[in-house]
Design a protein around this motif. Structure first.
Motif, PDB file in Angstrom:
ATOM      1  N   THR A 276      71.965  -3.628  62.559  1.00 36.13           N
ATOM      2  CA  THR A 276      70.890  -3.037  63.342  1.00 36.13           C
ATOM      3  C   THR A 276      69.610  -3.140  62.516  1.00 36.13           C
ATOM      4  O   THR A 276      69.644  -3.009  61.283  1.00 36.13           O
ATOM      5  CB  THR A 276      71.161  -1.564  63.693  1.00 36.13           C
ATOM      6  OG1 THR A 276      71.354  -0.813  62.477  1.00 36.13           O
ATOM      7  CG2 THR A 276      72.397  -1.426  64.565  1.00 36.13           C
TER       8      THR A 276
ATOM      9  N   GLY B  30      61.492  -4.032  68.062  1.00 27.69           N
ATOM     10  CA  GLY B  30      62.160  -2.896  67.450  1.00 27.69           C
ATOM     11  C   GLY B  30      63.513  -2.617  68.079  1.00 27.69           C
ATOM     12  O   GLY B  30      63.802  -3.041  69.198  1.00 27.69           O
ATOM     13  N   GLY B  31      64.346  -1.886  67.323  1.00 28.90           N
ATOM     14  CA  GLY B  31      65.667  -1.536  67.819  1.00 28.90           C
ATOM     15  C   GLY B  31      66.542  -2.740  68.072  1.00 28.90           C
ATOM     16  O   GLY B  31      67.204  -2.836  69.105  1.00 28.90           O
TER      17      GLY B  31
ATOM     18  N   GLY C  99      64.388  -1.282  57.822  1.00 27.09           N
ATOM     19  CA  GLY C  99      65.420  -0.399  58.355  1.00 27.09           C
ATOM     20  C   GLY C  99      66.673  -1.149  58.755  1.00 27.09           C
ATOM     21  O   GLY C  99      67.292  -0.854  59.781  1.00 27.09           O
TER      22      GLY C  99
ATOM     23  N   GLU D 127      65.633  -1.779  62.435  1.00 28.26           N
ATOM     24  CA  GLU D 127      64.675  -0.829  63.003  1.00 28.26           C
ATOM     25  C   GLU D 127      63.442  -1.542  63.535  1.00 28.26           C
ATOM     26  O   GLU D 127      62.977  -1.267  64.643  1.00 28.26           O
ATOM     27  CB  GLU D 127      64.274   0.196  61.944  1.00 28.26           C
ATOM     28  CG  GLU D 127      63.384   1.307  62.467  1.00 28.26           C
ATOM     29  CD  GLU D 127      63.108   2.369  61.416  1.00 28.26           C
ATOM     30  OE1 GLU D 127      61.944   2.803  61.305  1.00 28.26           O
ATOM     31  OE2 GLU D 127      64.060   2.751  60.703  1.00 28.26           O
ATOM     32  N   GLN D 128      62.908  -2.485  62.770  1.00 26.62           N
ATOM     33  CA  GLN D 128      61.727  -3.227  63.215  1.00 26.62           C
ATOM     34  C   GLN D 128      61.677  -4.607  62.583  1.00 26.62           C
ATOM     35  O   GLN D 128      62.017  -4.784  61.408  1.00 26.62           O
ATOM     36  CB  GLN D 128      60.435  -2.478  62.883  1.00 26.62           C
ATOM     37  CG  GLN D 128      59.180  -3.165  63.431  1.00 26.62           C
ATOM     38  CD  GLN D 128      57.899  -2.471  63.000  1.00 26.62           C
ATOM     39  OE1 GLN D 128      57.557  -2.449  61.825  1.00 26.62           O
ATOM     40  NE2 GLN D 128      57.178  -1.923  63.973  1.00 26.62           N
TER      41      GLN D 128
END
Length: 397
Positions: free
Chosen positions: A94, A120-121, A84, A96-97
């Motif tokens: 960015t 994450g994030g 992600g 996601e994980q």
């Protein structure tokens, strides 16, 4: 003719889409470069044998981690998979994980394993030198699954998992954070040292299990860190809770701290580096103030066992040992020449030893106290410490 035009349109569209896909493909090398630019500021770097990109998935092949100033190849991580992944308009990313491979190592009969590790994030800044949050590498959550330590075929330590969360408030003024280490288990029944094993047996600590939790916040502009609770809860032993609040721990403070550590690591003269770091820390400490602090212990049967054990070593019962401690407390405190504190502590100790429930030490100054003032009082007039920090002691409240 219609078929021909339709076919030409489809081929042209496919070519345009292919070109667009190529033009906007993720640059894995740039992502790793920007991760390291930010991570170096926080005390480490990540290397990889190769970087593979597949759509929004970036894989660091043969990744390794090295703390700043460390020599050698660094700790091997294996293949780290980032899913992600998106590039922001400003050039940051960015993620996601970020998933890490399972760990399983054995050395001299001791095996350590860890599974299901991820963060994450993740936000990667476009420019690590930017001011404030714009230059920070941030995450929203971190997780690891079971961790086990096995020695000579027997499990001596394990935990079910670790979870941590970091939430930036909508107005970007503060972070809220919490963490949980669940189902910790330690087997002390096979400790080799006979003296230590005897102590463990008499205190009934052969098998220790419990949980650790933490919850707090960090207000960025005043640099106020408020640890509402850091709890260590062990079954059949007790629960230790810590809470404190300090101010002055701003983003600029963290940057100065990181720079001091980085400079120390880069200095080949370790003695000079240590001295310079000490001076830097003293300078930084000038910016911190103590708002409040509290430490408390809630008994779950360990106190009686400890008194019985200590008493047996002196040839007396646990109750007799408790009475001895109650008598010694005011004598020891009298040396401090703080009558008010002596009275309060003696009363709390007496109450707790008579009926062990909870014991609490609190620092609640009327207004925030600069750390240098506390250090100065401790060095020059230790009997003033209780009034400087608003020290209170209580039991069984």
């Amino acid at each position: 003719m219609t078929f021909y035009r339709t076919t030409r349109l489809m081929l042209s569209s496919a070519a345009i889409l292919s070109f667009a896909s190529s033009a906007f493909a993720l640059d894995g090398a740039d992502l790793l470069k920007k991760i390291n630019a930010a991570y170096t500021m926080q005390g480490g770097s990540i290397a990889a044998d190769g970087v593979d990109v597949d759509g929004t998935t970036v894989t660091l092949k043969g990744a390794s981690f090295k703390p700043s100033g460390a020599t050698g190849a660094g700790a091997q991580l294996g293949n780290v998979t980032m899913t992600g992944v998106e590039e922001d308009e400003d050039g940051g990313y960015t993620i996601e994980q970020v998933a890490f491979p399972d760990v399983s190592v054995t050395n001299e009969g001791v095996s350590v394993s860890a599974t299901d590790m991820s963060i994450g994030g993740v936000s990667v800044p476009a420019d690590a030198s930017a001011e404030g949050l714009d230059g920070m590498l941030l995450y929203e959550k971190a997780h690891t699954g079971p961790i086990r330590i096995v020695k000579d075929g027997l499990e001596v330590f394990s935990l079910k998992g670790v979870d941590a969360n970091l939430t930036l408030r909508d107005d970007n003024s503060a972070f809220d954070f919490d963490s949980n280490i669940s189902e910790i288990k330690a087997d002390l029944s096979k400790v080799n040292d006979p003296s230590s094993q005897d102590t463990i047996n008499k205190l009934a600590l052969q098998h220790v299990d419990g949980n650790v939790t933490m919850k707090g916040s960090w207000a960025l502009e005043p640099g106020t860190i408020d640890i509402k609770d850091f709890g260590i809860d062990l079954n059949n032993i007790g629960r230790l809770d810590l809470a404190f609040g300090i101010s002055g721990y701003t983003l600029q403070f963290t940057k100065s701290l990181q720079e001091a550590i980085k400079a120390s690591s880069a200095n080949p003269d370790k003695a000079a580096a240590q001295q310079a770091t000490g001076l830097a820390m003293l300078g930084l400490m000038q910016q911190l103030t103590l708002n409040n602090a509290e430490i408390s212990f809630k008994d779950a049967s360990i106190t009686k066992r400890a008194l019985d054990y200590a008493g047996s070593a002196q040839g007396v019962s646990g109750a007799q040992m408790a009475n001895t401690l109650k008598g010694l407390t005011p004598i020891m405190l009298a040396q401090l020449n703080i009558p008010e504190l002596q009275t309060a502590v003696s009363a709390a100790v007496n109450s707790y030893l008579d009926n062990p429930k909870n014991f609490t030490i609190t620092a609640a100054p009327a207004k925030p106290v600069p750390f240098p003032m506390i250090v100065g009082a401790a060095m020059g007039a230790p009997n003033t410490i209780p009034s400087v920090i608003g020290l209170k002691v209580s039991a069984n409240n």
